[in-house]
Design a protein around this motif. Structure first.
Motif, PDB file in Angstrom:
ATOM      1  N   THR A   1      69.163 -32.663  -0.384  1.00 13.30           N
ATOM      2  CA  THR A   1      69.593 -33.691   0.561  1.00 13.30           C
ATOM      3  C   THR A   1      68.620 -34.870   0.562  1.00 13.30           C
ATOM      4  N   THR A   2      67.361 -34.589   0.314  1.00  9.52           N
ATOM      5  CA  THR A   2      66.358 -35.659   0.249  1.00  9.52           C
ATOM      6  C   THR A   2      66.732 -36.673  -0.823  1.00  9.52           C
ATOM      7  N   LEU A   3      67.190 -36.178  -1.965  1.00 10.52           N
ATOM      8  CA  LEU A   3      67.557 -37.078  -3.062  1.00 10.52           C
ATOM      9  C   LEU A   3      68.802 -37.887  -2.733  1.00 10.52           C
ATOM     10  N   GLU A   4      69.607 -37.389  -1.797  1.00 10.25           N
ATOM     11  CA  GLU A   4      70.845 -38.083  -1.434  1.00 10.25           C
ATOM     12  C   GLU A   4      70.625 -39.125  -0.325  1.00 10.25           C
ATOM     13  N   ASP A   5      69.893 -38.728   0.757  1.00 10.43           N
ATOM     14  CA  ASP A   5      69.784 -39.651   1.898  1.00 10.43           C
ATOM     15  C   ASP A   5      68.348 -39.978   2.305  1.00 10.43           C
ATOM     16  N   GLY A   6      67.372 -39.441   1.584  1.00  9.90           N
ATOM     17  CA  GLY A   6      65.978 -39.787   1.869  1.00  9.90           C
ATOM     18  C   GLY A   6      65.350 -39.036   3.008  1.00  9.90           C
ATOM     19  N   THR A   7      66.021 -38.043   3.596  1.00  9.89           N
ATOM     20  CA  THR A   7      65.425 -37.272   4.680  1.00  9.89           C
ATOM     21  C   THR A   7      64.766 -35.999   4.138  1.00  9.89           C
ATOM     22  N   VAL A   8      63.776 -35.520   4.885  1.00 12.56           N
ATOM     23  CA  VAL A   8      63.122 -34.262   4.534  1.00 12.56           C
ATOM     24  C   VAL A   8      63.208 -33.319   5.727  1.00 12.56           C
ATOM     25  N   THR A   9      63.024 -32.033   5.457  1.00 14.53           N
ATOM     26  CA  THR A   9      62.938 -31.059   6.545  1.00 14.53           C
ATOM     27  C   THR A   9      61.503 -31.010   7.034  1.00 14.53           C
ATOM     28  N   LEU A  10      61.286 -31.331   8.300  1.00 11.89           N
ATOM     29  CA  LEU A  10      59.954 -31.264   8.901  1.00 11.89           C
ATOM     30  C   LEU A  10      59.893 -30.011   9.754  1.00 11.89           C
ATOM     31  N   ARG A  11      58.920 -29.165   9.459  1.00 17.09           N
ATOM     32  CA  ARG A  11      58.774 -27.878  10.157  1.00 17.09           C
ATOM     33  C   ARG A  11      57.517 -27.897  11.012  1.00 17.09           C
ATOM     34  N   GLU A  12      57.639 -27.383  12.235  1.00 13.28           N
ATOM     35  CA  GLU A  12      56.507 -27.278  13.148  1.00 13.28           C
ATOM     36  C   GLU A  12      55.913 -25.877  13.064  1.00 13.28           C
ATOM     37  N   ARG A  13      54.604 -25.797  12.989  1.00 17.55           N
ATOM     38  CA  ARG A  13      53.913 -24.503  12.871  1.00 17.55           C
ATOM     39  C   ARG A  13      54.158 -23.580  14.052  1.00 17.55           C
ATOM     40  N   ASP A  14      53.938 -24.077  15.267  1.00 17.78           N
ATOM     41  CA  ASP A  14      53.908 -23.191  16.430  1.00 17.78           C
ATOM     42  C   ASP A  14      55.260 -22.574  16.745  1.00 17.78           C
TER      43      ASP A  14
ATOM     44  N   GLU B   1      48.702 -19.869   8.493  1.00 19.36           N
ATOM     45  CA  GLU B   1      47.461 -19.112   8.636  1.00 19.36           C
ATOM     46  C   GLU B   1      46.227 -19.998   8.594  1.00 19.36           C
ATOM     47  N   ILE B   2      46.320 -21.186   8.028  1.00 25.32           N
ATOM     48  CA  ILE B   2      45.158 -22.078   8.003  1.00 25.32           C
ATOM     49  C   ILE B   2      45.281 -23.202   9.028  1.00 25.32           C
ATOM     50  N   GLY B   3      46.340 -23.149   9.862  1.00 30.94           N
ATOM     51  CA  GLY B   3      46.425 -24.073  10.984  1.00 30.94           C
ATOM     52  C   GLY B   3      47.155 -25.367  10.734  1.00 30.94           C
ATOM     53  N   THR B   4      47.827 -25.521   9.589  1.00 31.33           N
ATOM     54  CA  THR B   4      48.554 -26.765   9.295  1.00 31.33           C
ATOM     55  C   THR B   4      49.698 -26.943  10.285  1.00 31.33           C
ATOM     56  N   PRO B   5      49.704 -28.008  11.080  1.00 33.11           N
ATOM     57  CA  PRO B   5      50.692 -28.113  12.162  1.00 33.11           C
ATOM     58  C   PRO B   5      52.112 -28.430  11.702  1.00 33.11           C
ATOM     59  N   PHE B   6      52.250 -29.096  10.528  1.00 34.54           N
ATOM     60  CA  PHE B   6      53.572 -29.509  10.082  1.00 34.54           C
ATOM     61  C   PHE B   6      53.695 -29.364   8.567  1.00 34.54           C
ATOM     62  N   CYS B   7      54.916 -29.112   8.129  1.00 36.44           N
ATOM     63  CA  CYS B   7      55.230 -29.079   6.700  1.00 36.44           C
ATOM     64  C   CYS B   7      56.497 -29.886   6.458  1.00 36.44           C
ATOM     65  N   ALA B   8      56.521 -30.626   5.362  1.00 37.20           N
ATOM     66  CA  ALA B   8      57.697 -31.415   4.977  1.00 37.20           C
ATOM     67  C   ALA B   8      58.239 -30.847   3.673  1.00 37.20           C
ATOM     68  N   THR B   9      59.519 -30.491   3.677  1.00 35.93           N
ATOM     69  CA  THR B   9      60.141 -29.892   2.498  1.00 35.93           C
ATOM     70  C   THR B   9      61.192 -30.835   1.921  1.00 35.93           C
ATOM     71  N   VAL B  10      61.074 -31.049   0.628  1.00 39.35           N
ATOM     72  CA  VAL B  10      62.010 -31.890  -0.112  1.00 39.35           C
ATOM     73  C   VAL B  10      63.076 -31.002  -0.728  1.00 39.35           C
ATOM     74  N   ASP B  11      64.343 -31.323  -0.459  1.00 36.11           N
ATOM     75  CA  ASP B  11      65.452 -30.549  -1.024  1.00 36.11           C
ATOM     76  C   ASP B  11      66.473 -31.508  -1.626  1.00 36.11           C
TER      77      ASP B  11
END
Length: 504
Positions: A455-468, A443-453
């Motif tokens: 799996t992040t602690l295991e392999d260093g990857t995050v979930t990257l989400r696209e707004r549109d 709602e405020i226009g943020t184009p991307f979000c990164a979520t730490v779960d």
């Protein structure tokens, strides 16, 4: 059912983009304040504007000038005598209106440039009465729009808050010409506040008493300017234009640069129409069908303009195409006026001849541009609200979230947030469900979000989400900065980053 305008104003207030000023005391008509997200949006718009227009030439530069000007300078510019609108007052409730706006509300056509007698005649012909109390309207009369200031301990020096940023540029022209090694064309850009005592400051930020302008004043030799520009490189490009007779239509016609030049417009003027159109379409990412230039006839133009096309954006919240800027050919009106008023010769020596430069003004209402961006970008569908701002304009570049508020996820997410915020505007949040956090960012226009779960602690990857698209991919957290740079500069498409993953 709330209107589109009400929806946008609700978003603006709720999410701290902007709101009526001094609302603690009931508001202050014609004045607006920007909240933390609005201030960021404004800063990013200004950065894009400066980057784009100053890069047009090595001899274009940013200056900053005083906001209070002595009466003599504004007398010379013509503002003391001619900067007026037509005031109409209800004889019953004393409500005040701009005469042309009363007529436009009934006819749904623009009526600029009317005389007081014209306004009175139209009001009688259309049987217009006070919109507030239905009382009889009094005669139209000129109303001076500048704010007077008394300067000095006794207020003996008469001055005004500047009605436009341009005059400070003209007053500094000669000094800058000398400092910049006496070359034309020379461009002086300015971003700053201007003040106009509007009769009826309605429609939110579209008509304000204190507002922000961004302008590029280009000083040039009219005998040479066409040959100094790459006009040939844009001759086949199409420009969206509504001529005077077409402004009431809901769209515009595409006309080539060659066609516009053949119609009588100077090549340098049309070239800069292309430049401005590219800024709106390519930089601000306005949809092409929501953009146009609208020609102003002689009676509609400001007293200083020889050629004037408004830059307009179609805004559903304001009922159609509304002005967001303009391309103004001011000839030598300003320098000639200040030469006479100051009794100092503002002509300059260029090569073997003396020139009193002409001025082409590229003018933008910053507040109006920001509202237009919100209008174009804001979408609601079902329970989802999305502000589809271009990434370069988004107040927040990236939301960083732990999936859960435990198991070491917040600590890792905060570490990523701290590492990125030196370069990007990031926002950390761990409150509420991940779905609600995504919704707030949408709602405020943020184009991307990164979520730490986990799996992040295991392999260093995050979930990257696209707004549109609301799509999600997994990317290494150590490359997030590089990934964001590539996405913002469109060096890579989001779905090329990796296979999609199930949504959280």
């Amino acid at each position: 059912m709330p209107s589109r305008y009400d929806d946008l104003l609700s978003l603006s207030v709720r999410r701290a983009f902007l709101w009526p000023a001094v609302d603690l005391y009931g508001g202050f008509a014609g004045f607006y304040d920007y909240g933390h997200l609005g201030a960021r949006l404004k800063k990013k718009w200004q950065h894009l504007w400066l980057s784009y227009f100053l890069e047009l030439s090595d001899n274009y530069h940013l200056i900053d000038t005083t906001t209070i000007l002595p009466e003599a300078s504004l007398k010379a510019s013509g503002h003391v005598d001619q900067f007026t609108d037509l005031l109409v007052v209800c004889t019953k409730c004393k409500e005040t209106y701009r005469g042309d706006h009363l007529i436009e509300a009934v006819t749904h056509e623009e009526h600029e440039g009317l005389s007081p007698a014209d306004v009175d005649a139209k009001i009688r012909e259309l049987k217009i009465r006070c919109p507030k109390c239905k009382g009889e309207l009094g005669p139209a009369r000129p109303f001076h729009m500048m704010f007077p200031i008394g300067v000095g301990p006794l207020g003996e020096d008469r001055a005004y808050l500047r009605p436009e940023t341009a005059q400070g540029v003209y007053l500094n022209f000669k000094r800058e010409f000398e400092a910049l090694r006496r070359k034309l064309p020379m461009g002086l850009a300015i971003v700053g506040r201007a003040y106009r005592n509007e009769i009826s400051p309605r429609q939110g930020v579209y008509r304000m008493r204190e507002f922000l302008q961004a302008e590029l004043q280009i000083f040039f030799d009219p005998a040479e300017f066409d040959s100094q520009l790459p006009v040939e490189s844009v001759r086949t490009e199409s420009v969206r234009v509504a001529l005077t007779s077409e402004k009431g239509e809901p769209s515009a016609k595409d006309r080539t640069v060659s066609d516009l030049i053949r119609s009588g417009l100077p090549p340098f003027y049309v070239y800069h129409m292309v430049v401005v159109q590219r800024f709106f379409l390519d930089v601000l990412r306005m949809p092409r069908d929501r953009f146009r230039f609208a020609e102003l006839a002689e009676g509609e133009r400001a007293f200083y303009n020889k050629i004037h096309f408004d830059v307009q954006v179609r805004q559903d919240s304001l009922g159609g195409f509304r002005e967001a800027g303009g391309v103004h050919y001011r000839t030598d009106h300003d320098l000639s006026g200040h030469s006479k008023g100051s009794k100092k010769d503002l002509s300059v020596q260029v090569g073997d001849k003396k020139v009193l430069p002409h001025v082409l003004e590229l003018s933008f209402g910053v507040d109006r541009n920001l509202w237009a961006l919100l209008d174009v970008a804001y979408e609601t569908a079902g329970n989802r609200s999305v502000l589809r701002l271009p990434p370069a304009l988004a107040p927040i570049d990236l939301g960083v979230f732990p999936l859960l508020s435990k198991a070491g996820l917040p600590e890792r997410a905060e570490e990523i947030h701290r590492g990125l915020r030196r370069e990007f505007d990031t926002f950390y949040d761990e409150v509420g469900s991940i779905g609600k956090r995504y919704a707030r960012m949408d709602e405020i226009g943020t184009p991307f979000c990164a979520t730490v779960d986990h799996t992040t602690l295991e392999d260093g990857t995050v979930t990257l989400r696209e707004r549109d698209s609301a799509g999600q991919v997994r990317v290494p957290s150590r490359t997030l900065a590089e990934t964001l740079r590539d996405l913002s500069h469109e060096r890579v498409k989001f779905h090329d980053l990796g296979p999609p993953v199930a949504r959280n």
